[in-house]
Write a protein that holds these residues in place. Sequence first.
Motif, PDB file in Angstrom:
ATOM      1  N   ALA A 253       0.864  -1.123  -0.034  1.00 53.22           N
ATOM      2  CA  ALA A 253      -0.193  -0.054   0.022  1.00 53.22           C
ATOM      3  C   ALA A 253       0.919   1.267   0.106  1.00 53.22           C
ATOM      4  O   ALA A 253       0.674   2.253  -0.643  1.00 53.22           O
ATOM      5  CB  ALA A 253      -1.010   0.123   1.124  1.00 53.22           C
ATOM      6  N   ALA A 256       2.255   1.607  -3.460  1.00 55.50           N
ATOM      7  CA  ALA A 256       1.249   1.975  -4.544  1.00 55.50           C
ATOM      8  C   ALA A 256       1.062   3.686  -4.338  1.00 55.50           C
ATOM      9  O   ALA A 256       0.785   4.394  -5.342  1.00 55.50           O
ATOM     10  CB  ALA A 256       0.075   1.082  -4.238  1.00 55.50           C
ATOM     11  N   ASP A 346       0.867  -8.669  -4.937  1.00 56.15           N
ATOM     12  CA  ASP A 346       0.283  -7.774  -4.079  1.00 56.15           C
ATOM     13  C   ASP A 346       0.278  -6.394  -4.577  1.00 56.15           C
ATOM     14  O   ASP A 346      -0.682  -5.741  -4.369  1.00 56.15           O
ATOM     15  CB  ASP A 346       0.932  -7.628  -2.621  1.00 56.15           C
ATOM     16  N   ALA A 350      -3.054  -3.617  -5.499  1.00 58.33           N
ATOM     17  CA  ALA A 350      -3.065  -2.655  -5.029  1.00 58.33           C
ATOM     18  C   ALA A 350      -3.021  -1.260  -5.996  1.00 58.33           C
ATOM     19  O   ALA A 350      -3.667  -0.430  -6.153  1.00 58.33           O
ATOM     20  CB  ALA A 350      -1.692  -2.124  -3.997  1.00 58.33           C
TER      21      ALA A 350
END
Length: 357
Positions: A253, A256, A346, A350
Amino acid sequence: MTQPSPIARHAGLAAALRTQAAEIPHRSLVALADTGLAHDHLRLTGSGLLARLPKQSQMGLEPLPHLHYEACCFSRAAPSGHTPPLERLLEPTPELPRGALLVGEIAGRPARLPEDLPALVEALAAIHRLPLPAPRRQLPLLAPADPLAAMLDEVARQAAYLPRAGLTTAARRGIEAELARFRHDLSRAGRPPRTLITFDAHPGNFLLDEGGKAWMVDLEKSRYSHPGFDLAHATLYTSTTWDPSSRAELTPAQVAAAYETWEAAMGASGRTHRHWHLGLRRAMWLWSITWCAKWRVTSADEAAPCRGEDWSRRNNSAALNAHVAERVTHYLDAAIIERVRDEFADLAQALGTPNHS
């Protein structure tokens, strides 16, 4: 030619300053800590300048061409307002066989992650927004017509060291799986825009001034290429855990969010890069991990010549060599390789982009 000792290099700098820059006043030369594999740094006290003394050329160039390339990196990035000004090039001498650059010293602290990530990617965006020169004016910096294909060539040359780097079977398989994905990316239609990039944007190469502005202070490998390489280098696990002064482990996160900050700073062109973020991130990680294999093999070469590229441990302090060896061992571990591969998936989620295979 034998590489001079640090003391001899510093004496050579003093002599070069007397003959090539006598008009620059300074009180003394103070050596900074040995924290990098490419340069020694000395402060010219009272002048506001640092001397960058190359230990080697990561570009594989002879001493004077290397200095001109490095000087061009600083000059081309200067209009961004986020890099130190170039003051002078000191040509190589017998006492200072690789010469030196004099650049403005930036007063600042190391980056603190994740809170300084926006400042770092905004500094990169300022460099990436610089106008792209006409092809003939891009020289002498590298400016491949297809930067992704050129990157694969670099990675392949470094990957030739993998068989001698003492990797486990699981580690080799993980790297080879990502290499296959990289090769597949070459068949994807289109390419993101090219810009001036630093190609060395790990967080340890930034300083934050009192106003919170980020300065990219180590320019040697700049080229005209895809800015996603810089974004990857600023946020990959192998980058954010490299330098002890800025060490951090970012979440997908947080990474991103850094990409989105950069996209906003780039304006209308920002989102045109999104579907290439992961492919370029994979390529930059593969460059880094194969460099680790190359360093492990070549750093033991005590007979390397004092010209061009030279990763010999004799160029560095024992503490720096121990740090690099520990990090290289860590990054080449199969579990860490799998950690990075999991992060690709992942991060794809995101960012809302495919993790191309």
